[in-house]
Design an enzyme around this catalytic site. Structure first.
Site, mmCIF file in Angstrom:
data_model
loop_
_atom_site.group_PDB
_atom_site.id
_atom_site.type_symbol
_atom_site.label_atom_id
_atom_site.label_comp_id
_atom_site.label_asym_id
_atom_site.label_seq_id
_atom_site.Cartn_x
_atom_site.Cartn_y
_atom_site.Cartn_z
ATOM 1 N N GLU A 95 23.304 -23.049 9.054
ATOM 2 C CA GLU A 95 23.455 -21.731 8.418
ATOM 3 C C GLU A 95 24.768 -21.144 8.905
ATOM 4 O O GLU A 95 25.063 -21.223 10.099
ATOM 5 C CB GLU A 95 22.275 -20.833 8.837
ATOM 6 C CG GLU A 95 22.455 -19.372 8.455
ATOM 7 C CD GLU A 95 21.325 -18.469 8.980
ATOM 8 O OE1 GLU A 95 20.191 -18.954 9.188
ATOM 9 O OE2 GLU A 95 21.608 -17.275 9.178
ATOM 10 N N GLU A 152 27.812 -9.951 8.257
ATOM 11 C CA GLU A 152 26.497 -9.498 8.719
ATOM 12 C C GLU A 152 26.668 -8.338 9.685
ATOM 13 O O GLU A 152 27.608 -8.296 10.468
ATOM 14 C CB GLU A 152 25.744 -10.642 9.412
ATOM 15 C CG GLU A 152 24.271 -10.323 9.623
ATOM 16 C CD GLU A 152 23.492 -11.481 10.227
ATOM 17 O OE1 GLU A 152 24.107 -12.378 10.823
ATOM 18 O OE2 GLU A 152 22.251 -11.470 10.094
#
Ligand SMILES: *[C@@H]1O[C@H](CO)[C@@H](O)[C@H](O)[C@H]1NC(C)=O
Ligand SMILES: *[C@@H]1O[C@H](CO)[C@@H](O)[C@H](O)[C@H]1NC(C)=O
Length: 330
Positions: free
Chosen positions: A135, A140
């Protein structure tokens, strides 16, 4: 979807440049997202107070909105949500197509902001099961953060120690998702306006992910009016001269990335990464924003705030100008 012939020549050092050209393979703009991405409407794997809508429901509630040149995904900002409900309506989408080695240019006008929010633009193995195949979190953050965090989450035996040739700061070094409560190996960005209201007030900007089997993973960021935005990043039209005529490696001219996850003897590419789909999501509270919330100066508790203050989510939206994916020329 349009395709073109811009090409990135690619190598960690100019002298090693083997003219491996990266060509514009897919370009997602406006309504392309409706055709080529899927809407996830299951429970949030990160346990947020969110209710993800199907594409049809998101369109009819105007939480998804597409024109020829723009694509918006937003949280509901009109409804008080009963405490017994799953959560505030929002959107999570993933690309149907997956990509391995690539240069991915996101031209982003606006990102979700505010107390209780946890937006992310990231990629994960289409094959899985997570965390196999890896991932990569590109954008974020939570609540009122002001700097972006980029990180990797992998199977065991992947670590990223400083010093690395990047402008950001290492916040954690073990990429193995099974340790440290899945913190992953993170890099906090140094450039201002990389996240939240500062990003939005500056008119957004450009995030670029570079994935290479011979170099690793890089994440670049430029605020929209930064004079250093490379022309081939700013301008969607092809730049064959810059990108291949002299065998030049364009990222050589881009300066250091904000985050660099190089190949090293503690993390090889082949056993940790394969082809990824891209994901945009916006959740609330949950594993990260919820646990961080008491330390942020945001009012009350995260769940109460999210459920009872719809007007606070008027700026909790993604607005994408374009997403371009360049892959190696066959
Ligand atoms: C996007 O969707 C269209 C229509 O289904 C299809 O022809 C095209 O191949 C898709 N492109 C990608 C990159 O998935
Ligand atoms: C839907 O959202 C778009 C984008 O924010 C906005 O421009 C448009 O006015 C909205 N439409 C309605 C019917 O509210």
């Amino acid at each position: 979807m349009r395709t073109g012939l811009a090409a990135f020549c690619f190598a960690p050092l100019l002298t090693l440049c083997v003219r491996a050209h990266f060509v514009l393979t897919d370009e997602y703009i406006g309504q392309d997202f409706l055709q080529n991405w899927s809407w996830f409407s299951g429970d949030d794997p990160t346990h947020g107070r969110v209710n993800y809508l199907s594409q049809a429901d998101a369109l009819s509630n105007n939480l998804t909105y597409a024109t020829d040149h723009s694509f918006v995904m937003r949280a509901d900002s009109h409804t008080v949500v009963p405490s017994t409900a799953k959560g505030r309506n929002s959107v999570r989408i993933s690309s149907l197509k997956a990509y391995d080695e690539a240069v991915v240019v996101l031209d982003l006008q606006h990102m979700p902001e505010g107390c209780g929010t946890w937006p992310a633009f990231w990629s994960l193995s289409q094959q899985g099961p997570w965390p196999q195949g890896g991932e990569i979190d590109i954008i974020e953050g939570v609540n009122q953060n002001r700097l972006n965090l980029a990180s990797l989450h992998t199977t065991p035996n992947c670590a990223m120690f400083p010093p690395r040739a990047m402008t950001g700061t290492t916040t954690s070094t073990n990429c193995d998702a099974s340790v440290n409560f899945n913190q992953g190996c993170g890099v906090s960005f140094a450039k201002p306006a990389s996240y939240g209201p500062d990003f939005n007030n500056a008119g957004g900007g450009y995030y670029v992910l570079v994935r290479s089997k011979t170099d690793g993973v890089r994440v670049y960021f430029w605020s929209r009016y930064d004079p250093a935005v490379p022309p081939e990043v700013r301008n969607p039209s092809p730049y064959p001269n810059v990108l291949n005529s002299e065998g030049m490696y364009p990222t050589l001219l881009w300066g250091e990335p904000e985050a660099y996850f190089p190949l090293n003897d503690q993390c090889d590419y082949a056993s940790h990464f394969n082809a990824h789909s891209f994901v945009f999501d916006l959740t609330f509270c949950g594993d990260w924003a919820g646990s961080d919330y008491p330390n942020t100066g945001c009012p009350g508790t995260c769940d109460d705030y999210v459920m009872n203050n719809p007007q606070a989510f008027a700026n909790a939206y993604w607005e994408v100008n374009s997403l371009r994916v360049y892959t190696p020329m066959q």
